[in-house]
Motif scaffolding. Structure first.
Motif, short mmCIF file in Angstrom:
data_model
loop_
_atom_site.label_atom_id
_atom_site.label_comp_id
_atom_site.label_asym_id
_atom_site.label_seq_id
_atom_site.Cartn_x
_atom_site.Cartn_y
_atom_site.Cartn_z
N LEU A 100 -6.63 -8.45 -10.29
CA LEU A 100 -6.06 -7.10 -10.20
C LEU A 100 -5.50 -6.89 -8.81
N VAL A 101 -4.37 -6.20 -8.73
CA VAL A 101 -3.79 -5.76 -7.46
C VAL A 101 -3.68 -4.24 -7.54
N VAL A 102 -4.32 -3.55 -6.60
CA VAL A 102 -4.32 -2.09 -6.59
C VAL A 102 -3.33 -1.62 -5.53
N GLY A 103 -2.21 -1.05 -5.96
CA GLY A 103 -1.16 -0.61 -5.06
C GLY A 103 0.07 -1.47 -5.19
N PHE A 104 1.25 -0.82 -5.25
CA PHE A 104 2.50 -1.56 -5.47
C PHE A 104 3.52 -1.23 -4.38
N GLY A 105 2.99 -1.12 -3.14
CA GLY A 105 3.87 -1.07 -1.99
C GLY A 105 4.23 -2.49 -1.57
N PRO A 106 4.76 -2.70 -0.37
CA PRO A 106 5.18 -4.04 0.03
C PRO A 106 4.06 -5.08 -0.06
N CYS A 107 2.84 -4.69 0.32
CA CYS A 107 1.73 -5.64 0.26
C CYS A 107 1.39 -5.99 -1.18
N GLY A 108 1.19 -4.98 -2.02
CA GLY A 108 0.86 -5.24 -3.41
C GLY A 108 1.98 -5.92 -4.17
N LEU A 109 3.21 -5.57 -3.81
CA LEU A 109 4.37 -6.20 -4.44
C LEU A 109 4.37 -7.70 -4.22
N PHE A 110 4.14 -8.12 -2.97
CA PHE A 110 4.19 -9.56 -2.68
C PHE A 110 2.90 -10.26 -3.08
N ALA A 266 -4.49 -3.07 -2.01
CA ALA A 266 -3.27 -2.87 -1.21
C ALA A 266 -2.91 -1.39 -1.27
N LEU A 267 -3.73 -0.56 -0.67
CA LEU A 267 -3.73 0.88 -0.93
C LEU A 267 -2.63 1.66 -0.23
N GLY A 268 -2.18 1.23 0.92
CA GLY A 268 -1.35 2.09 1.74
C GLY A 268 -2.22 3.00 2.60
N HIS A 269 -1.63 3.58 3.64
CA HIS A 269 -2.44 4.29 4.64
C HIS A 269 -2.80 5.73 4.26
N SER A 270 -2.35 6.21 3.10
CA SER A 270 -2.58 7.61 2.74
C SER A 270 -3.48 7.80 1.53
N ALA A 271 -4.13 6.74 1.07
CA ALA A 271 -5.00 6.84 -0.11
C ALA A 271 -6.36 7.37 0.30
N ARG A 272 -6.39 8.62 0.76
CA ARG A 272 -7.61 9.17 1.36
C ARG A 272 -8.75 9.28 0.36
N ASP A 273 -8.45 9.71 -0.87
CA ASP A 273 -9.51 9.83 -1.86
C ASP A 273 -10.08 8.46 -2.21
N THR A 274 -9.26 7.43 -2.18
CA THR A 274 -9.76 6.08 -2.46
C THR A 274 -10.62 5.58 -1.30
N PHE A 275 -10.24 5.89 -0.07
CA PHE A 275 -11.09 5.54 1.07
C PHE A 275 -12.46 6.22 0.91
N GLU A 276 -12.45 7.47 0.50
CA GLU A 276 -13.71 8.21 0.31
C GLU A 276 -14.56 7.55 -0.78
N GLU A 514 -1.40 -2.34 4.97
CA GLU A 514 -1.44 -1.27 5.95
C GLU A 514 -2.65 -0.36 5.76
N GLY A 515 -2.97 -0.02 4.52
CA GLY A 515 -4.09 0.88 4.28
C GLY A 515 -5.41 0.30 4.70
N ALA A 516 -5.55 -1.01 4.60
CA ALA A 516 -6.79 -1.67 5.00
C ALA A 516 -6.85 -1.93 6.50
N GLY A 517 -5.77 -1.63 7.21
CA GLY A 517 -5.75 -1.79 8.65
C GLY A 517 -5.28 -3.14 9.13
N TYR A 518 -4.53 -3.88 8.29
CA TYR A 518 -4.12 -5.24 8.65
C TYR A 518 -2.60 -5.41 8.71
#
Length: 543
Positions: A100-110, A266-276, A514-518
């Protein structure tokens, strides 16, 4: 072939001049030059009016071995590196559970693309909508002041990078040339071939939309599956004998459970509820530094003239960019970030009742204004004023507080607070615009920005703007516009991972991008997605 670097020619040179320069530099005659291609082209604009183009060239010559011996001590004459991408694994014939890949931004896309190309048929989940529907929802905020919390600048196919300048350069270490794989795939998907060799490639929003759609089609043609409007609300975890946990899948907002032993976050930096949710489920996170500030707008012509002088407007140069840093007396660094030549400032909120700014450009970069974030670096110790609990999520509390206050100052209708630079430096509220008209939609409310950021950040930016004026004439012009607030420069958390790229305490969970800080930006996020996909592939193939 051999790689010849640091070959400099005047801006307006002809093709014959480039050939002549190659022959002179290598001390060979024309018969020994079978051909060449441009590996990279940049420019040196330090001398206004005498801008030089700088080339890296791949040279085809029958005298390659001789020349490499003769120039053995010359770092600018080397063998052409192998930049082709090499897959690390192949999916087994039997695949009990698809990754599974969670998130379809540049990181999840690749991550999804590489897994699909290796035969692993990934399932990719994104909480937002497909890119064209997402674009319509984003315009609802910009034109109608209607925010869609699950489909906006931050969430949806393509990620936050879709509504940006589309910059494709990075300062990351990339010894395996994964960045070249990213650029090559983008060209296959419809990007201009120049991104393969210009020093600061960019694509722009409209082109990114079509490219993302084409790459989605490629993933699907290889057996991958992309599901939109599918938010992950929980993890399925199984305890291990050593005290760690093994991921066994995810639970979606719909209640559906998907089984998987390998999950890329691959969440992106704004997935605040997922971070929680991750924090509540015991996944190891820590607070990390990021930056806060404003967007600043100038006439693009002012930046062009300051950077290029009489050669401003040359087609090979395009709209000028800049990168500025000021180390303040109080120990705070202020710097420009995500500079968008010939672009617009955009509303980038993802939660109701909050205002966030970002920058965007089209490929042409032909809008009237240049914009960039001017931001101040902050540390986790600064977060305590907004959340004294010591939680790794304290940075989110800071972001939300600043964004909510900006919403109020803007008029509680998604307009953003703004101030003229001259008034900001003088410490007085702005009442009317000068020659620079703000590009932010749905609109701005003039006033004072003094309360939008902590006092130390306001003081640092006030100190930095005159210093930037000394580097770019006109930067602190009275009529330039500051628009607040910029709070999403990078993720406020890091989801720590080990050398295998898995979570420190949750096996099978691969924090990425980016969301994971990498990562920070399209290219670095995409490269991280490739590296995590390789780790997943090796784990599955070796198990």
């Amino acid at each position: 072939m051999l790689r010849l670097t640091d070959l400099k020619l005047p801006l307006d040179h002809g093709e014959a001049a480039l050939t002549a320069a190659i022959l002179k530099r290598l001390d060979i005659d024309a018969a020994a030059l079978t051909g060449y291609s441009i590996a990279r082209r940049g420019y040196d604009a330090r001398k206004r009016g005498a801008i030089m183009l700088i080339y890296a060239l791949d040279i085809d010559t029958p005298r390659e071995a001789e020349l490499l011996r003769r120039f053995a001590d010359d770092p600018h004459v080397q063998p052409t590196p192998d930049t082709d991408y090499h897959f690390v694994a192949k999916a087994p014939a039997s695949l009990p559970h698809r990754p599974l890949v969670v998130g379809f931004g540049p990181c999840g896309l690749f991550a999804g693309l590489i897994l699909a190309q290796m035969g692993f048929r990934p399932i990719i989940l994104d909480r937002g909508k497909e890119v064209r529907e997402r674009t319509k929802d984003t315009w609802d905020l910009w034109r109608k002041r209607q925010l869609h919390p699950e489909s906006n600048v931050q969430f949806g196919e393509g990620g936050a990078g879709t509504f940006s300048d589309g910059k494709l350069h990075s300062q990351i270490r990339d010894p395996l040339h994964h960045g070249r794989k990213v650029l090559t795939e983008f060209v296959k998907a419809g990007a201009p071939e120049e991104i393969l060799y210009v020093s600061k490639p960019h694509i722009g929003t409209f082109r990114l939309v079509t490219m993302v759609e084409n790459m989605r089609a490629t993933i699907e043609s290889l057996g991958g599956e992309i599901r939109f409007s599918q938010r992950v609300d929980d993890l399925l975890l199984e305890p291990c004998a050593d005290g760690q946990r093994q991921i066994r899948g995810v639970t979606l907002a719909s209640g559906e459970q998907l089984r998987a032993d390998h999950v890329v976050l691959a969440l992106g930096h704004s997935a605040r509820d997922t971070f929680e949710m991750l924090h509540a489920r015991g996944v190891y996170l820590e607070a990390k530094p990021f930056s806060i500030g404003f967007r600043i707008e100038h006439p693009q012509s002012v930046i062009d003239l300051a950077r290029f002088g009489p050669q401003a407007g040359h087609p090979l140069l395009g709209a000028a960019d800049y990168k500025l840093v000021h180390h303040g007396k109080g120990g705070r660094s202020v710097y420009s970030f995500c500079m968008c030549p010939g672009g617009t400032v955009v509303a980038a909120a993802s939660e109701p009742g909050r205002v966030v700014t970002n920058g965007m450009s089209q490929y042409s970069r032909n809008e009237r204004n240049a914009n960039a974030a001017v931001v101040v670096g902050i540390e986790p110790s600064d977060f305590a004023a907004f959340d004294p609990s010591g939680s790794p999520l304290a940075g989110i509390a800071l972001q939300r507080a600043l964004e909510s206050h900006a919403y109020v100052l803007g008029g509680e209708n998604y307009s953003a607070p703004a101030q003229l630079v001259g008034d900001f430096l003088a410490g007085r509220a702005s009442r009317e615009f000068g020659d620079v008209q703000p590009s932010y939609k749905p609109g701005v409310t003039l006033g004072s920005l003094d309360s939008t950021l902590p006092d130390y950040a306001i003081a640092a930016i006030r100190e930095a703007l005159p210093a930037f004026e000394r580097q770019i004439r006109g930067y602190a012009m009275h009529d330039a516009i500051l628009t607040g607030v910029e709070t999403r420069t990078s993720s406020p958390v890091r989801i720590k991972r080990d050398d295998s790229l898995q979570s420190l305490n949750t096996r099978g969970l691969y924090p990425a991008g980016e969301g994971a800080g990498y990562a920070g930006g399209i290219l670095s996020a995409a490269v991280d997605g490739i590296e995590v996909a390789e780790a997943v592939a090796l784990s599955i193939a070796g198990s």
